[in-house]
Design an enzyme around this catalytic site. Structure first.
Site, mmCIF file in Angstrom:
data_model
loop_
_atom_site.group_PDB
_atom_site.id
_atom_site.type_symbol
_atom_site.label_atom_id
_atom_site.label_comp_id
_atom_site.label_asym_id
_atom_site.label_seq_id
_atom_site.Cartn_x
_atom_site.Cartn_y
_atom_site.Cartn_z
ATOM 1 N N PHE A 14 0.819 -1.212 0.000
ATOM 2 C CA PHE A 14 0.000 0.000 0.000
ATOM 3 C C PHE A 14 0.852 1.261 0.000
ATOM 4 O O PHE A 14 0.516 2.252 -0.631
ATOM 5 C CB PHE A 14 -0.922 0.034 1.221
ATOM 6 C CG PHE A 14 -2.010 -0.984 1.202
ATOM 7 C CD1 PHE A 14 -2.753 -1.220 0.059
ATOM 8 C CD2 PHE A 14 -2.304 -1.712 2.340
ATOM 9 C CE1 PHE A 14 -3.765 -2.159 0.044
ATOM 10 C CE2 PHE A 14 -3.322 -2.648 2.342
ATOM 11 C CZ PHE A 14 -4.053 -2.876 1.186
ATOM 12 N N GLU A 15 1.924 1.238 0.733
ATOM 13 C CA GLU A 15 2.737 2.434 0.907
ATOM 14 C C GLU A 15 3.622 2.735 -0.293
ATOM 15 O O GLU A 15 3.892 3.892 -0.586
ATOM 16 C CB GLU A 15 3.595 2.310 2.169
ATOM 17 C CG GLU A 15 2.792 2.240 3.455
ATOM 18 C CD GLU A 15 2.024 3.508 3.767
ATOM 19 O OE1 GLU A 15 2.375 4.586 3.249
ATOM 20 O OE2 GLU A 15 1.065 3.422 4.548
ATOM 21 N N GLY A 16 4.090 1.699 -0.974
ATOM 22 C CA GLY A 16 5.051 1.925 -2.051
ATOM 23 C C GLY A 16 6.385 2.335 -1.451
ATOM 24 O O GLY A 16 6.488 2.617 -0.256
ATOM 25 N N ARG A 146 -7.056 1.648 -1.219
ATOM 26 C CA ARG A 146 -6.412 0.954 -0.097
ATOM 27 C C ARG A 146 -7.466 0.365 0.838
ATOM 28 O O ARG A 146 -7.359 -0.787 1.259
ATOM 29 C CB ARG A 146 -5.502 1.919 0.663
ATOM 30 C CG ARG A 146 -4.818 1.272 1.861
ATOM 31 C CD ARG A 146 -3.902 2.234 2.571
ATOM 32 N NE ARG A 146 -3.201 1.576 3.675
ATOM 33 C CZ ARG A 146 -1.984 1.898 4.071
ATOM 34 N NH1 ARG A 146 -1.322 2.866 3.475
ATOM 35 N NH2 ARG A 146 -1.426 1.250 5.074
#
Length: 157
Positions: A14-16, A146
């Site tokens: 999700f964060e990358g 997300r």
């Protein structure tokens, strides 16, 4: 409970990964996998040097474990590993909100947590997750996506 490898991977997905400091959608200096501070407690600034992928993973695990400890203390019902991983991912993104007030600024005072503690298998939890899709009062498509994926992950047996 503790995060398992799938939990760390969920958060990372999700964060990358950004090895140089940047401003997130809430205008907060961020680096690595969505981290706003380093393991030593220092806040990220836009003047910080780039980091390596290995250090980004180290920060992710350190910070995620802090959130996992908080989430574990907030959950009063029996949850599955995927449910726990999802709640830690959620808290990693919005915060745990462990404070003395009743204002829902993160997981701690949220209706989501109340629902999980009442019945962690309540299908309405998916809709409750979706309410947390805004930054500075504006809907963010990335947050909506997300929350949809978190809702799907939450109910994987």
């Amino acid at each position: 409970m503790k995060l398992d490898e799938n939990g760390y991977k969920l958060i990372a997905s999700f964060e990358g990964l950004e090895l140089e400091p940047y401003l997130c959608s809430a205008n907060v200096p961020t680096i690595g996998y969505g981290n706003t501070f380093y393991p030593n407690g220092r806040k990220v600034t836009l003047k910080d040097h780039p980091i390596t992928k290995a250090y980004a993973i180290e920060i992710l695990r350190f910070v995620a474990d802090l959130f996992a400890k908080d989430v574990s203390s907030l959950i009063k019902s029996k949850v599955t590993q995927n449910q726990f991983n999802t709640l830690v991912s959620f808290a990693y993104n919005v915060g745990t909100d462990i404070d003395a007030d009743d204002i829902p600024e993160g997981l701690g005072d949220s209706t989501l947590l109340k629902m999980v503690n009442k019945n962690p298998n309540d299908k309405a939890i998916v809709a409750e997750l979706l309410k947390w899709n805004k930054a500075k009062g504006k809907v963010v498509t990335g947050l909506t996506n997300r929350r949809i994926k978190e809702g799907q992950n939450y109910f994987i047996p």
